[in-house]
Design a protein around this motif. Structure first.
Motif, mmCIF file in Angstrom:
data_model
loop_
_atom_site.group_PDB
_atom_site.id
_atom_site.type_symbol
_atom_site.label_atom_id
_atom_site.label_comp_id
_atom_site.label_asym_id
_atom_site.label_seq_id
_atom_site.Cartn_x
_atom_site.Cartn_y
_atom_site.Cartn_z
ATOM 1 N N ALA A 66 0.833 -1.201 0.000
ATOM 2 C CA ALA A 66 0.000 0.000 0.000
ATOM 3 C C ALA A 66 0.867 1.250 0.000
ATOM 4 O O ALA A 66 0.521 2.270 -0.617
ATOM 5 C CB ALA A 66 -0.932 -0.012 1.212
ATOM 6 N N LEU A 67 2.009 1.173 0.693
ATOM 7 C CA LEU A 67 2.932 2.316 0.734
ATOM 8 C C LEU A 67 3.496 2.606 -0.652
ATOM 9 O O LEU A 67 3.709 3.770 -1.010
ATOM 10 C CB LEU A 67 4.058 2.013 1.715
ATOM 11 C CG LEU A 67 4.933 3.184 2.177
ATOM 12 C CD1 LEU A 67 4.091 4.237 2.877
ATOM 13 C CD2 LEU A 67 6.021 2.678 3.108
ATOM 14 N N LEU A 68 3.731 1.558 -1.437
ATOM 15 C CA LEU A 68 4.214 1.774 -2.804
ATOM 16 C C LEU A 68 3.193 2.523 -3.646
ATOM 17 O O LEU A 68 3.550 3.294 -4.541
ATOM 18 C CB LEU A 68 4.540 0.423 -3.449
ATOM 19 C CG LEU A 68 5.841 -0.259 -3.011
ATOM 20 C CD1 LEU A 68 5.959 -1.636 -3.673
ATOM 21 C CD2 LEU A 68 7.047 0.593 -3.355
ATOM 22 N N GLY A 69 1.920 2.264 -3.366
ATOM 23 C CA GLY A 69 0.871 2.941 -4.124
ATOM 24 C C GLY A 69 0.639 4.374 -3.681
ATOM 25 O O GLY A 69 -0.094 5.117 -4.337
ATOM 26 N N ALA A 70 1.236 4.747 -2.557
ATOM 27 C CA ALA A 70 1.061 6.111 -2.041
ATOM 28 C C ALA A 70 2.396 6.847 -1.992
ATOM 29 O O ALA A 70 2.626 7.675 -1.099
ATOM 30 C CB ALA A 70 0.423 6.058 -0.655
ATOM 31 N N ALA A 107 5.545 13.830 -0.318
ATOM 32 C CA ALA A 107 5.090 15.184 0.043
ATOM 33 C C ALA A 107 5.225 15.413 1.545
ATOM 34 O O ALA A 107 5.600 16.505 1.990
ATOM 35 C CB ALA A 107 3.642 15.375 -0.401
ATOM 36 N N ILE A 108 4.925 14.373 2.333
ATOM 37 C CA ILE A 108 5.065 14.499 3.795
ATOM 38 C C ILE A 108 6.535 14.619 4.175
ATOM 39 O O ILE A 108 6.919 15.466 4.999
ATOM 40 C CB ILE A 108 4.420 13.285 4.484
ATOM 41 C CG1 ILE A 108 2.903 13.280 4.256
ATOM 42 C CG2 ILE A 108 4.731 13.289 5.981
ATOM 43 C CD1 ILE A 108 2.210 12.044 4.768
ATOM 44 N N PHE A 109 7.388 13.783 3.576
ATOM 45 C CA PHE A 109 8.817 13.828 3.883
ATOM 46 C C PHE A 109 9.443 15.173 3.510
ATOM 47 O O PHE A 109 10.340 15.665 4.193
ATOM 48 C CB PHE A 109 9.547 12.697 3.161
ATOM 49 C CG PHE A 109 9.471 11.372 3.874
ATOM 50 C CD1 PHE A 109 8.876 11.257 5.114
ATOM 51 C CD2 PHE A 109 10.010 10.235 3.305
ATOM 52 C CE1 PHE A 109 8.803 10.049 5.783
ATOM 53 C CE2 PHE A 109 9.947 9.011 3.960
ATOM 54 C CZ PHE A 109 9.335 8.918 5.203
ATOM 55 N N ASN A 110 8.970 15.756 2.423
ATOM 56 C CA ASN A 110 9.536 17.037 1.982
ATOM 57 C C ASN A 110 9.256 18.165 2.971
ATOM 58 O O ASN A 110 9.983 19.159 3.003
ATOM 59 C CB ASN A 110 8.981 17.407 0.607
ATOM 60 C CG ASN A 110 9.542 16.525 -0.501
ATOM 61 O OD1 ASN A 110 10.652 15.995 -0.389
ATOM 62 N ND2 ASN A 110 8.769 16.352 -1.561
#
Length: 230
Positions: free
Chosen positions: A85-89, A95-98
């Motif tokens: 699921a993480l790969l799909g998001a 965007a959160i990490f940035n």
């Protein structure tokens, strides 16, 4: 992938292999690990079953070991689903990490590579738990083949061999279970790689330190050593 990434992965692998050697390998130094002490307790338990005809206690212990193994196997399946699921998001996560400070900003392919590594870790853990469950199942069958007290007294050597086979299989099942559980613990350190390769090194070192303390300096180990030599 930078030189720091390759270095962090190499340290991660070396710490993992070194911990495996220290706890599961041959005893090359005086201080014995908690895992090896428990292996001896497993052998004592199964040998003790030769002294009783009613094996309900033994079957309950085996059932408990299988239930714990099945729980962790199912947990790794959920973790694998979360990784996919993480790969799909990927876009949302980037965007959160940035927006977070002190986070090493890599490329999209780099993030997917890290998630792929996490998938490999949980996949490895699942196969370890699955094989451990199967070995505990085999052990229960061998426990059923241990002779009753009357038969054991007539042929004690055959009874000892039957108990030793069951003990060895039980120890092998525990070894694979420990490997799967160890992988889950180390995956916590691996998560640091999503922030920075240096965080990966720090978190992995911390996890290994905690595991080593539990194996060689814990209260559980002291309790097992009360009636044995260190």
């Amino acid at each position: 992938m930078t030189i720091a990434d390759y270095t962090a992965l190499a340290i991660f692998g070396l710490l993992w292999a070194g911990f495996n050697w220290a706890t599961d390998g041959q005893r090359l130094f005086k201080r014995v690990s908690l895992t090896r002490l428990m292996n001896e307790q497993r052998r004592k338990w199964i040998r003790n079953s030769l002294t009783r005809d009613l094996k309900m206690i033994d079957t309950q212990i085996i059932a408990g070991l299988q239930a714990g193994t099945a729980f962790f196997a199912s947990t790794t399946i959920f973790a694998l689903g979360g990784c996919f699921a993480l790969l799909g998001a990927t876009d949302q996560v980037e965007a959160i990490f940035n927006d977070l400070p002190f986070v090493f900003h890599g490329s999209r392919s780099g993030f997917e590579l890290k998630v792929g590594g996490l998938i490999c870790l949980f996949g490895y853990a699942f196969f370890k738990f699955g094989w451990s469950y199967r070995l505990f199942n085999y052990c229960s069958i061998l426990m059923g083949g241990i002779p009753m007290m009357g038969d054991a007294s007539r042929d004690p050597e055959a009874a000892e061999r039957a108990a030793e086979r069951a003990a060895r299989l039980n120890i092998m099942a525990a070894k694979h279970f420990n490997a799967g559980l160890r992988t889950i613990f180390l995956s916590i350190g691996y998560l640091g790689w999503f922030i920075s390769p240096y965080v990966l090194i720090i978190l992995t070192t911390f996890v290994i330190f905690v595991l080593l303390r539990r194996q060689f300096f814990s209260e559980a180990r002291t309790a097992l050593l009360e009636d044995t030599n260190p």
